[in-house]
Design a protein around this motif. Structure first.
Motif, PDB file in Angstrom:
ATOM      1  N   LYS A  97       0.817  -1.216   0.000  1.00 47.03           N
ATOM      2  CA  LYS A  97       0.000   0.000   0.000  1.00 47.03           C
ATOM      3  C   LYS A  97       0.850   1.265   0.000  1.00 47.03           C
ATOM      4  O   LYS A  97       0.522   2.248  -0.660  1.00 47.03           O
ATOM      5  CB  LYS A  97      -0.935  -0.004   1.211  1.00 47.03           C
ATOM      6  N   SER A  98       1.942   1.272   0.741  1.00 44.07           N
ATOM      7  CA  SER A  98       2.805   2.446   0.838  1.00 44.07           C
ATOM      8  C   SER A  98       4.231   2.033   0.522  1.00 44.07           C
ATOM      9  O   SER A  98       4.757   1.077   1.100  1.00 44.07           O
ATOM     10  CB  SER A  98       2.722   3.042   2.254  1.00 44.07           C
ATOM     11  N   ARG A  99       4.876   2.769  -0.409  1.00 45.42           N
ATOM     12  CA  ARG A  99       6.177   2.335  -0.922  1.00 45.42           C
ATOM     13  C   ARG A  99       7.146   3.506  -1.029  1.00 45.42           C
ATOM     14  O   ARG A  99       6.755   4.674  -0.998  1.00 45.42           O
ATOM     15  CB  ARG A  99       6.003   1.687  -2.295  1.00 45.42           C
ATOM     16  N   ALA A 100       8.424   3.183  -1.178  1.00 46.26           N
ATOM     17  CA  ALA A 100       9.461   4.204  -1.300  1.00 46.26           C
ATOM     18  C   ALA A 100      10.613   3.661  -2.129  1.00 46.26           C
ATOM     19  O   ALA A 100      10.702   2.455  -2.399  1.00 46.26           O
ATOM     20  CB  ALA A 100       9.969   4.621   0.078  1.00 46.26           C
ATOM     21  N   LEU A 101      11.486   4.565  -2.541  1.00 44.48           N
ATOM     22  CA  LEU A 101      12.776   4.215  -3.120  1.00 44.48           C
ATOM     23  C   LEU A 101      13.850   4.551  -2.088  1.00 44.48           C
ATOM     24  O   LEU A 101      13.808   5.620  -1.468  1.00 44.48           O
ATOM     25  CB  LEU A 101      13.051   5.000  -4.401  1.00 44.48           C
ATOM     26  N   VAL A 102      14.793   3.653  -1.916  1.00 43.15           N
ATOM     27  CA  VAL A 102      15.912   3.893  -0.998  1.00 43.15           C
ATOM     28  C   VAL A 102      17.137   4.227  -1.847  1.00 43.15           C
ATOM     29  O   VAL A 102      17.671   3.360  -2.537  1.00 43.15           O
ATOM     30  CB  VAL A 102      16.182   2.656  -0.126  1.00 43.15           C
ATOM     31  N   PRO A 103      17.594   5.476  -1.834  1.00 41.20           N
ATOM     32  CA  PRO A 103      18.744   5.861  -2.659  1.00 41.20           C
ATOM     33  C   PRO A 103      20.019   5.215  -2.127  1.00 41.20           C
ATOM     34  O   PRO A 103      20.275   5.191  -0.922  1.00 41.20           O
ATOM     35  CB  PRO A 103      18.806   7.386  -2.504  1.00 41.20           C
ATOM     36  N   ALA A 104      20.840   4.722  -3.035  1.00 41.70           N
ATOM     37  CA  ALA A 104      22.095   4.081  -2.642  1.00 41.70           C
ATOM     38  C   ALA A 104      23.070   4.107  -3.808  1.00 41.70           C
ATOM     39  O   ALA A 104      22.672   4.275  -4.962  1.00 41.70           O
ATOM     40  CB  ALA A 104      21.856   2.638  -2.197  1.00 41.70           C
ATOM     41  N   THR A 105      24.334   3.935  -3.486  1.00 39.79           N
ATOM     42  CA  THR A 105      25.348   3.724  -4.518  1.00 39.79           C
ATOM     43  C   THR A 105      25.952   2.325  -4.391  1.00 39.79           C
ATOM     44  O   THR A 105      26.779   1.933  -5.210  1.00 39.79           O
ATOM     45  CB  THR A 105      26.464   4.777  -4.438  1.00 39.79           C
TER      46      THR A 105
END
Length: 217
Positions: A97-105
């Motif tokens: 239902k609720s999502r995100a992107l986790v920024p990483a290198t």
């Protein structure tokens, strides 16, 4: 499982969002510079090392400091919550239902039984996004946070001898779908297909200094 990752401020390429807001990217770079050299680890009960995630807020992509792992009844969850299996999301789509992107290198895993840490990332050392599911959580002192869990999938053949699972990497073209589309079985299936398109670009190298994989913020 993914229990640590990095966000190198020297990133010059961006594969996070197709139309990344300049302020968002600059915000990430400033955060990474302020925390340069640190390894991002799950948030602790006493040491609240919040990390940036990208969310959709009323149609706008924005950064938010978030708690890695879920909070339940005012405390970190007793069950493993820093990672969520993609197979589980295919069976129980309510978590989408609720999502995100986790920024990483890059992210870090230990090869066993040799106990050698490796850093995984894209061949261009680009900034990329790992899929995450989120939920709100409250600490014992009444503070509310967005909590996130990184979605994991089986690793492709060329990485499986180092570690059997890896984060679901979201290609630029699918980023907005991951953040905004309806959370159902079709979405996670499409995310896995999109992630597989990056498999050939994922590389892994031994870490010269494996202490970083053990440090907390």
């Amino acid at each position: 499982m993914c229990a640590s990752y990095g966000l190198d401020p020297r990133f010059t390429d961006d594969e996070l969002l197709a139309e990344a807001d300049e302020a968002l990217i600059e915000g990430l770079r400033e955060w990474a510079e302020a925390n340069a050299g640190e390894t991002l680890r799950p948030t602790g009960k006493n040491l609240r090392n919040l990390s940036p995630i990208v969310i959709d807020a009323d149609g706008q992509t924005t950064l938010e400091p978030a708690w890695w792992g879920f909070l339940v009844n005012g405390e970190p969850a007793k069950f493993p919550s820093i990672n969520t299996r993609s197979e589980r999301l295919q069976e129980r789509t309510g978590a989408l239902k609720s999502r995100a992107l986790v920024p990483a290198t890059g992210w870090y895993e230990m090869k066993k039984p040799e106990r050698v840490w490796h850093e995984f990332g894209l061949d261009t050392s680009a900034l990329f996004g790992m899929a995450a599911v989120t939920q709100r959580g409250r600490t014992a002192d009444g503070q509310w946070f967005t909590c996130y869990s990184i979605v994991m999938r089986p690793a492709p053949a060329h990485l499986a001898d180092l570690h059997d699972r890896m984060p679901v990497l979201i290609p630029t073209a699918f980023a907005q779908d991951w953040l905004r589309a309806q959370g159902d079985r079709e979405l996670i299936d499409e995310a896995l297909l999109a992630a597989a398109s990056l498999d050939d670009r994922v590389v892994a190298v031994p870490r010269a200094d494996d202490k970083g994989a053990e440090r907390l913020f």
